[in-house]
Motif scaffolding. Sequence first.
Motif, PDB file in Angstrom:
ATOM      1  N   TYR A  40      33.197  46.345  35.586  1.00  0.00           N
ATOM      2  CA  TYR A  40      32.349  47.529  36.127  1.00  0.00           C
ATOM      3  C   TYR A  40      33.366  49.210  36.932  1.00  0.00           C
ATOM      4  CZ  TYR A  40      27.590  46.124  35.147  1.00  0.00           C
ATOM      5  OH  TYR A  40      26.532  45.834  34.741  1.00  0.00           O
ATOM      6  N   GLU A  41      34.738  48.399  37.491  1.00  0.00           N
ATOM      7  CA  GLU A  41      35.262  48.991  38.784  1.00  0.00           C
ATOM      8  C   GLU A  41      36.433  48.547  38.124  1.00  0.00           C
ATOM      9  OE1 GLU A  41      36.906  49.792  42.943  1.00  0.00           O
ATOM     10  OE2 GLU A  41      34.408  49.015  42.727  1.00  0.00           O
ATOM     11  N   THR A  42      36.982  49.602  38.129  1.00  0.00           N
ATOM     12  CA  THR A  42      38.833  48.933  37.767  1.00  0.00           C
ATOM     13  C   THR A  42      40.202  49.962  38.662  1.00  0.00           C
ATOM     14  OG1 THR A  42      38.704  49.223  35.308  1.00  0.00           O
ATOM     15  CG2 THR A  42      40.719  48.955  35.757  1.00  0.00           C
ATOM     16  N   ARG A  43      41.045  49.200  39.259  1.00  0.00           N
ATOM     17  CA  ARG A  43      41.320  49.520  40.668  1.00  0.00           C
ATOM     18  C   ARG A  43      42.846  49.595  40.685  1.00  0.00           C
ATOM     19  NH1 ARG A  43      39.703  47.220  45.961  1.00  0.00           N
ATOM     20  NH2 ARG A  43      37.522  48.458  46.217  1.00  0.00           N
ATOM     21  N   GLY A  44      43.319  50.321  41.288  1.00  0.00           N
ATOM     22  CA  GLY A  44      45.081  50.759  40.785  1.00  0.00           C
ATOM     23  C   GLY A  44      45.548  51.516  42.205  1.00  0.00           C
ATOM     24  N   ASN A  45      46.748  51.495  42.456  1.00  0.00           N
ATOM     25  CA  ASN A  45      47.649  52.583  43.101  1.00  0.00           C
ATOM     26  C   ASN A  45      48.396  53.754  41.974  1.00  0.00           C
ATOM     27  OD1 ASN A  45      50.534  52.900  44.420  1.00  0.00           O
ATOM     28  ND2 ASN A  45      48.932  52.618  45.726  1.00  0.00           N
ATOM     29  N   ASP A  65      29.773  40.725  32.150  1.00  0.00           N
ATOM     30  CA  ASP A  65      30.601  42.360  32.700  1.00  0.00           C
ATOM     31  C   ASP A  65      31.552  41.049  33.668  1.00  0.00           C
ATOM     32  OD1 ASP A  65      29.791  43.389  30.471  1.00  0.00           O
ATOM     33  OD2 ASP A  65      28.432  43.766  31.197  1.00  0.00           O
ATOM     34  N   ILE A  66      32.042  41.576  34.249  1.00  0.00           N
ATOM     35  CA  ILE A  66      33.189  41.699  35.890  1.00  0.00           C
ATOM     36  C   ILE A  66      32.258  42.772  36.635  1.00  0.00           C
ATOM     37  CG2 ILE A  66      34.606  40.992  37.356  1.00  0.00           C
ATOM     38  CD1 ILE A  66      36.220  39.890  34.194  1.00  0.00           C
ATOM     39  N   THR A  67      31.504  42.490  37.843  1.00  0.00           N
ATOM     40  CA  THR A  67      31.659  42.972  38.379  1.00  0.00           C
ATOM     41  C   THR A  67      31.608  43.482  40.157  1.00  0.00           C
ATOM     42  OG1 THR A  67      29.729  41.347  40.116  1.00  0.00           O
ATOM     43  CG2 THR A  67      28.881  42.921  37.948  1.00  0.00           C
ATOM     44  N   VAL A  68      33.176  42.657  39.721  1.00  0.00           N
ATOM     45  CA  VAL A  68      33.550  42.301  40.798  1.00  0.00           C
ATOM     46  C   VAL A  68      35.184  43.853  40.986  1.00  0.00           C
ATOM     47  CG1 VAL A  68      33.013  40.607  42.479  1.00  0.00           C
ATOM     48  CG2 VAL A  68      35.389  40.377  40.485  1.00  0.00           C
ATOM     49  N   PRO A  69      35.545  44.350  41.715  1.00  0.00           N
ATOM     50  CA  PRO A  69      37.397  45.212  41.221  1.00  0.00           C
ATOM     51  C   PRO A  69      37.791  44.436  39.702  1.00  0.00           C
ATOM     52  CG  PRO A  69      36.297  45.629  43.390  1.00  0.00           C
ATOM     53  CD  PRO A  69      35.700  44.449  43.132  1.00  0.00           C
ATOM     54  N   ILE A  79      42.239  38.259  34.314  1.00  0.00           N
ATOM     55  CA  ILE A  79      40.971  38.220  33.632  1.00  0.00           C
ATOM     56  C   ILE A  79      40.689  36.662  33.681  1.00  0.00           C
ATOM     57  CG2 ILE A  79      39.436  37.909  31.628  1.00  0.00           C
ATOM     58  CD1 ILE A  79      39.814  40.793  33.209  1.00  0.00           C
ATOM     59  N   ALA A  80      41.951  35.863  33.534  1.00  0.00           N
ATOM     60  CA  ALA A  80      41.339  34.250  33.832  1.00  0.00           C
ATOM     61  C   ALA A  80      40.868  34.065  35.030  1.00  0.00           C
ATOM     62  CB  ALA A  80      42.728  33.875  33.699  1.00  0.00           C
ATOM     63  N   ALA A  81      41.875  34.754  36.312  1.00  0.00           N
ATOM     64  CA  ALA A  81      41.300  33.691  37.522  1.00  0.00           C
ATOM     65  C   ALA A  81      39.738  34.705  37.792  1.00  0.00           C
ATOM     66  CB  ALA A  81      42.088  34.930  38.356  1.00  0.00           C
ATOM     67  N   LEU A  82      38.871  34.906  37.323  1.00  0.00           N
ATOM     68  CA  LEU A  82      37.330  35.433  37.452  1.00  0.00           C
ATOM     69  C   LEU A  82      36.564  35.352  36.536  1.00  0.00           C
ATOM     70  CD1 LEU A  82      38.319  39.672  38.400  1.00  0.00           C
ATOM     71  CD2 LEU A  82      37.157  37.837  40.241  1.00  0.00           C
TER      72      LEU A  82
END
Length: 343
Positions: A112-117, A163-167, A184-187
Amino acid sequence: MKFICYTLAVVVSFLSACKKDSAPSLPGLVPVTISTPGGEAGYLYIDGKYTGILVPGTVSFSVGHHTIGVALKNTEIYLRKTITAAASTPVAFTTADKPAPKTWKALWIGLYETRGNTETGDCSTHFSTADLDAGYNFFTWSLKEHFEKYAYGTMKWEVERRDITVPVTLTKGSIGYTVEPAAIAALMPQIQPGVYDCVFVFWREKEGACSFPGNYFGLAWTNPMAEALKTGYVTVKFDPGADIAATINQYKINDPGVWVHEWLHTVGENFYQAKGLNLPEKAGGFSVHAAEVYHYSFPWMDWYRDFISGRVSNTGGSPAYLGIGPEALLGCTVREMALGNCR
């Protein structure tokens, strides 16, 4: 390891259907007449190897036990029999000779959300539930139209979607931004050796001013048994444009192979080679990138079909044909190998 993307113990002779006399009998050989359902043309495999012959027809076998396989050209199913070649005995295939397909298991994950710098600071891209549904449908469409058809029904994919809802935070490296397996494995603690044959992750590349470029469309890790999770791993970095449904439809029409291409990297670079199969030579370090070496052309769908079905012509080389093949697909899967359960 990851990458960027986007003899035979028998002697065979074929007699055309218009001839009524039997195949010539050579010392140590017996002619066997092979028929197919409705006389449909089929690609002949003997002891797991493609022969370059179309049946129905008459074939000369060395005396002894053989597994005969026929991949029907139009109905796209694989039929197989085990015979003892000792006399001129006809072999009549029926649809009852279709083996039960091997079950392969996939985990499909939409982000749902992908975050990066980025150069302009931290930012995120987002997919809605409807967007992820479209991506998932694109994937399952490819499973039916490519994976399973090119395997002639010898594999059947069972898919779990989570699906993964957290960033999810991206990693930036030499090829751009990636979703690493460890993130991914951590989630997803259910991703363990022996559970899945491949994990597929779908995420958004661009949204407004936020962009996570990378020198790839799909990315695959090429040696499942060398990874901690002992499973295939694929990410697809998708730019939906203004209309994700329209963008996916364009890919389906013009360049539909991203899912099958990436999956093939997970099994076609190390996995089946380690099992003793003859795969195409590597071009630029990867067998799946060797299409042009074997005279295939964009969008490569014939290449993926022949790679999966073991019918890549090895012009001037030995063995005559390269690739995976139906018998191998009926054998060991990645998750079975991870548990040491391969026959």
